[in-house]
Design a protein around this motif. Sequence first.
Motif, mmCIF file in Angstrom:
data_model
loop_
_atom_site.group_PDB
_atom_site.id
_atom_site.type_symbol
_atom_site.label_atom_id
_atom_site.label_comp_id
_atom_site.label_asym_id
_atom_site.label_seq_id
_atom_site.Cartn_x
_atom_site.Cartn_y
_atom_site.Cartn_z
ATOM 1 N N THR A 305 2.349 -22.084 -98.557
ATOM 2 C CA THR A 305 2.439 -23.489 -98.151
ATOM 3 C C THR A 305 3.421 -24.217 -99.056
ATOM 4 O O THR A 305 3.388 -24.062 -100.277
ATOM 5 C CB THR A 305 1.062 -24.169 -98.221
ATOM 6 O OG1 THR A 305 0.192 -23.584 -97.251
ATOM 7 C CG2 THR A 305 1.182 -25.657 -97.936
ATOM 8 N N SER A 330 4.574 -27.414 -94.904
ATOM 9 C CA SER A 330 4.918 -26.248 -94.104
ATOM 10 C C SER A 330 4.096 -25.070 -94.587
ATOM 11 O O SER A 330 4.035 -24.803 -95.792
ATOM 12 C CB SER A 330 6.415 -25.930 -94.236
ATOM 13 O OG SER A 330 6.718 -24.673 -93.669
ATOM 14 N N THR A 331 3.452 -24.371 -93.671
ATOM 15 C CA THR A 331 2.700 -23.160 -94.000
ATOM 16 C C THR A 331 3.276 -22.003 -93.205
ATOM 17 O O THR A 331 3.380 -22.076 -91.976
ATOM 18 C CB THR A 331 1.207 -23.322 -93.674
ATOM 19 O OG1 THR A 331 0.670 -24.420 -94.426
ATOM 20 C CG2 THR A 331 0.444 -22.053 -94.034
ATOM 21 N N THR A 332 3.670 -20.957 -93.915
ATOM 22 C CA THR A 332 4.264 -19.781 -93.290
ATOM 23 C C THR A 332 3.391 -18.571 -93.544
ATOM 24 O O THR A 332 2.999 -18.302 -94.686
ATOM 25 C CB THR A 332 5.672 -19.518 -93.839
ATOM 26 O OG1 THR A 332 6.503 -20.653 -93.579
ATOM 27 C CG2 THR A 332 6.294 -18.293 -93.187
ATOM 28 N N ASN A 334 3.513 -14.621 -93.349
ATOM 29 C CA ASN A 334 4.430 -13.487 -93.248
ATOM 30 C C ASN A 334 3.634 -12.197 -93.070
ATOM 31 O O ASN A 334 2.676 -11.933 -93.804
ATOM 32 C CB ASN A 334 5.307 -13.376 -94.494
ATOM 33 C CG ASN A 334 6.171 -12.132 -94.488
ATOM 34 O OD1 ASN A 334 5.830 -11.113 -95.084
ATOM 35 N ND2 ASN A 334 7.295 -12.196 -93.796
ATOM 36 N N ASP A 363 7.762 -13.979 -89.615
ATOM 37 C CA ASP A 363 7.337 -15.245 -90.196
ATOM 38 C C ASP A 363 6.816 -16.148 -89.085
ATOM 39 O O ASP A 363 7.517 -16.407 -88.099
ATOM 40 C CB ASP A 363 8.501 -15.955 -90.891
ATOM 41 C CG ASP A 363 8.845 -15.324 -92.225
ATOM 42 O OD1 ASP A 363 7.943 -14.722 -92.843
ATOM 43 O OD2 ASP A 363 10.011 -15.410 -92.647
ATOM 44 N N GLU A 365 5.635 -19.903 -88.748
ATOM 45 C CA GLU A 365 5.670 -21.139 -89.521
ATOM 46 C C GLU A 365 5.125 -22.308 -88.714
ATOM 47 O O GLU A 365 5.423 -22.451 -87.520
ATOM 48 C CB GLU A 365 7.096 -21.462 -89.965
ATOM 49 C CG GLU A 365 7.150 -22.717 -90.852
ATOM 50 C CD GLU A 365 8.566 -23.208 -91.110
ATOM 51 O OE1 GLU A 365 8.788 -23.876 -92.140
ATOM 52 O OE2 GLU A 365 9.452 -22.937 -90.287
ATOM 53 N N ARG A 367 4.917 -26.547 -89.268
ATOM 54 C CA ARG A 367 5.517 -27.540 -90.161
ATOM 55 C C ARG A 367 5.355 -28.943 -89.591
ATOM 56 O O ARG A 367 5.464 -29.147 -88.382
ATOM 57 C CB ARG A 367 7.010 -27.224 -90.355
ATOM 58 C CG ARG A 367 7.783 -28.194 -91.240
ATOM 59 C CD ARG A 367 9.270 -27.859 -91.201
ATOM 60 N NE ARG A 367 10.056 -28.759 -92.021
ATOM 61 C CZ ARG A 367 10.389 -28.549 -93.285
ATOM 62 N NH1 ARG A 367 9.993 -27.432 -93.870
ATOM 63 N NH2 ARG A 367 11.094 -29.427 -93.964
#
Length: 899
Positions: A305, A330-332, A334, A363, A365, A367
């Motif tokens: 994040t 933003s939280t990604t 992976n 990824d 994401e 956001r």
Amino acid sequence: MKLTPARTGLFLAISALLAPSIAPAQTAASTAPSSQSTPVSTGTTAAAAPMQATELDAVQVQGEYIPEPMLLSAAVMTHVSKEDLERQGDSTAADALQRVAGISLNHGRYVYVRGLNERYSSALLNNSPLPSPEPLKRVVPLDLFPTNVLQTIEVVKTYSARMPGEFGGGTINLSSAVIPEEAFLDFKIGTGGNSETTFQAGLTHYGGGDSDYFGYDDGTRKMTAELKQAIATGNRITPGRDFSSEEVKQIARSFTNAPLNLLQATDSIDPDFNGEISMGNAYDIGGDARLGLVATAAMKNSWRTQLGVQQDGAVEEGSMAVQSDHEFMSTTNNATINGLLGAAVDWDGHRVGLMTMYVHDTDKETRSSEGYSLLTGDNVRDDTTHWFEREMINTQLTGQHAFGEYRDLTVDWRASHSRASRDAPYEKGFRYREDADGFWQHDASQAQNYTRFSQVNERVDNAGVDVSWRLPTEREIKLDFGGAWSDTERDAVSREFRLLSLGNLPFYERYQRPDYLLSDYNISQGYLTLRETTGGTGAAAYDASLETKAAYIEAESQLTGTVRATVGVRYEDATQQVRPIDLFGEGQPLPTAAPLENDYFLPALSLTWNFAENQQLRFGASQTIARPQFRELAPQQYLDLDSDRLVIGNPFLVDSELTNLDLRYEWYFDQGEYFSAGLFYKDIEHPVEMVLNGRSGSSWQQSFINAPAAVVHGLELDFRKYLASPFDWLGDSRLFLGANYTWSDSEVQVDEGDVTYTLAGNGRPQSASELVLDGSRMQGQSEHLANLQLGIENPESGSQATLLVGYASERINARGINGYSPDGIVVVQPDYMQEPGTTVDLVLKKGLKLWNTDVTVGFEARNLLGEEYSEYQEFGGGRADVMRYDLGTSYSFEISASF
């Protein structure tokens, strides 16, 4: 044929040195082979038969502690061994390389070598070129390569004729897992987290459900049949001549809605997880032949994040002023799956191997950003969801053969086929505007909701052969020659759609959730109308190709008892082309340029003076090139997620040409211990620089230019030492100290009358000083780079504790914009600067014996000081934080077992 006077001078000088290197000796004093000579090429040494004993009067032993890669190579290079990878605990090749002298990392995946950004470095896998799944780069992102599939990493910093001609900062050669001597089976499992992410608040969206965890879509993001059929017509999908209103409504209703449009807040983000299995064995298959098999597979799932600030600004009244100011979260997520299968057969000095590597990296994401926008004059909120799926498959067939009683003739050959892809379905964006009462409403008439589908596919076919012949002359002379062929094909396409209100959207509908607003009901009522806006910001699609053909010859000789020389030249012919595609035949003029068709003679010289026991001095001189990347040439706009900025290519770029000089002193004072000090200098004609190209909507757009010229020079220091442990209670442990420092300086040179060619100018010359200031630093160059490793380790038990410290000073990420006034040049937009700062990592490992099984327990802590990511603009005492967020401290726990 392209051969400028400057290039001719160095070429003739190097050629002149070739004559004495191949002249026969007048005496027999040098007939004893030096320990620095290599009887066969790398990879065949182990298979070579022992030479018969010869009675000699005296033998001079030099280089007892010089490791084999450094001893056998004439190049200035850094060798990252399997031991180094394990000590540092790095999970990817990119992470491991940031410990190397002269190297820094950008966005965790791209390597900067000696102050030159990633476009000046090339990556090879087992000496074969690789495709890239990145739409913005031709260079391969090195975070794709987990260290579990690698045996070694070599960073070659001086050019030799047997290497590809594209050589700027250096070439990085990744060597995959080798065939085992005996059977093994290893398991590893781990978990971890991040102080800014794990068990903290974050964002997510449903997406494809459970399969998203592994990075594979379950079909939720698959393009619908209605949309596929409409695209197949070759027409723009808009109500009118080609599609009726009802047909367009049916297509719009088929789009996936709630799983991708609806952002969800969560109070707790899950921990990371990783697992790995590796196995191998070797079998006698008759006579002296031996078959080796190796396989490895791994998966990883991690969350990060980012909570930070994003600002846009400009120079007002002599000072940088913030014009738009946003806070974002933003939280990604992976997810990575990788595997490798390898097989090889060895017999009587010969080896043939087959290897396939698979990497799948995704990824996901979510956001949201909120703040004041100068363009709209309102407070706005932008919500986006993205899914970026990268995949690479590489298959290689290789052979190494040694012939003759003393293996004086060796032949290495290779052939590879690689494919890489990047699929980004349903890139979603949705904008809200704050009304006078403080409520968020969607104004669909502003065209701020979008759905994009983009895909990049790249294929690389490669073949090459290297022949090494130790001549039957009195003086030791080795002649190398060979050839290589590589063919790269890329296609990229991006389609964009928007659901717009034509002025009849009911007032109350504007305050609905996005999944309600984009519902089938509102579309059927005609409140929202689908419009395809593909191609509004450059070419919607392009094809690209690069074919290179090369041949080289290189001679290596022991000139005296202590001086060894290698001199060679490579001829390389290449045709590179990017072809923008008009998807709809609308006749819109697309910026194009003629294909880049060039051939070069690229000379290289290296001298090694082994003037003392385990001490040597290396000198290297060469001429190389750097070709524009496909993305830099393609006039198609993409969003660079790393910087959250729009990027568009420039088809009027040309090749960069480099002259390289290196001088390095090396002292190997014990096994695995050394000190080196080196100087380097590079003169670059037409370097490619990223510049601001103006605004595109509410965001700044970046593009590329050829600056007139630049130079970069610097100093590298590298030290490694083992010390006896002063602590008796630690048993047979030893202390480890490693440190390196690089100082570099660069200068872009712009003379009066120099011009450059931009996309905005459509190929017309523009004064270079408007875009690049004379005397400014090159993009990506940090003046200071430093790394420190302090540790204690027990090689027998596998236990270790290592503290890793890294520092990189500020660097230019992108050029700003200059203007003119009666008083001279005026800065309109300052350069985008980044300050990587200092990172401190801790790696702990403990070897145990459980149930007669070797077990290792590991703990890692990364970024202990909490260094933040910071990109900014400064001028006249004012500052704008282009992108700033906390990286947090990452922790991981692992347990592995070997059977």
